[in-house]
Design an enzyme around this catalytic site. Structure first.
Site, mmCIF file in Angstrom:
data_model
loop_
_atom_site.group_PDB
_atom_site.id
_atom_site.type_symbol
_atom_site.label_atom_id
_atom_site.label_comp_id
_atom_site.label_asym_id
_atom_site.label_seq_id
_atom_site.Cartn_x
_atom_site.Cartn_y
_atom_site.Cartn_z
ATOM 1 N N TYR A 36 0.880 -1.166 0.000
ATOM 2 C CA TYR A 36 0.000 0.000 0.000
ATOM 3 C C TYR A 36 0.914 1.212 0.000
ATOM 4 O O TYR A 36 1.545 1.524 1.008
ATOM 5 C CB TYR A 36 -0.914 -0.009 1.229
ATOM 6 N N CYS A 37 1.025 1.859 -1.136
ATOM 7 C CA CYS A 37 1.909 3.001 -1.344
ATOM 8 C C CYS A 37 1.075 4.258 -1.073
ATOM 9 O O CYS A 37 0.185 4.601 -1.855
ATOM 10 C CB CYS A 37 2.425 2.955 -2.781
#
Length: 168
Positions: A137-138
């Site tokens: 999850y950037c």
């Protein structure tokens, strides 16, 4: 704008949460934590430049909250160093993050939003640590607010102290 608690539930005039490009002004009533830079990233679905996030260097134990509504999204135990220049997490807290297909820029990516207020958080990629589920999850730091473990009780998150490891 209709508000539910401190976050946007619906935006009138055809503007949905996560698509506030047509809203004017640097602040949205009910979202006092968002200054102009954070508003642009969280609601207008823009991305900050890689390597500019102060949260990249954050090593303390605590929780990462939605900057728009305060929903707890991630814990420090979920964070890892991806080398991408953005805070990266292997998974969100249960029910905290929703995803949609993002077909911008001639490609298909998985975009993630706050499940409560719809703020754009970033994107999910399948190149995370395999031993932690394989997802990354950037997240845009402007969409997050970090609360260190030692401040969680004072900020109303004391019930969740058992989800964050003791500072040792």
């Amino acid at each position: 704008i209709e508000l539910a608690g401190d976050c946007i539930a619906r935006v009138s005039a055809g503007v949905e949460p996560g698509d506030a490009r047509r809203l004017a002004g640097p602040l949205i009533p009910g979202m006092p934590n968002l200054h102009s830079h954070a508003f642009q990233r969280a609601m207008a679905e823009l991305t900050e430049r890689a390597g500019t996030s102060p949260l990249n260097a954050e090593k303390r134990k605590g929780r990462y909250l939605c900057a728009g509504c305060g929903l707890a999204l991630f814990t420090s135990e979920m964070k890892f160093e991806s080398g991408t220049g953005w805070p990266s997490f292997n998974e969100p807290l249960p029910g905290a993050v929703e995803t949609t297909a993002d077909r911008s820029y001639g490609m298909v990516r998985t975009e993630c939003h706050c499940a409560t207020c719809g703020s754009h958080l970033g994107h999910v990629f399948p190149d995370g640590p395999r031993d932690r589920g394989g997802l990354r999850y950037c997240i845009n730091s402007a969409a997050l607010r970090f609360v260190p473990r030692e401040a969680m009780a004072a900020e109303g998150y004391g019930d969740y102290l058992d989800q964050v490891e003791e500072i040792g």
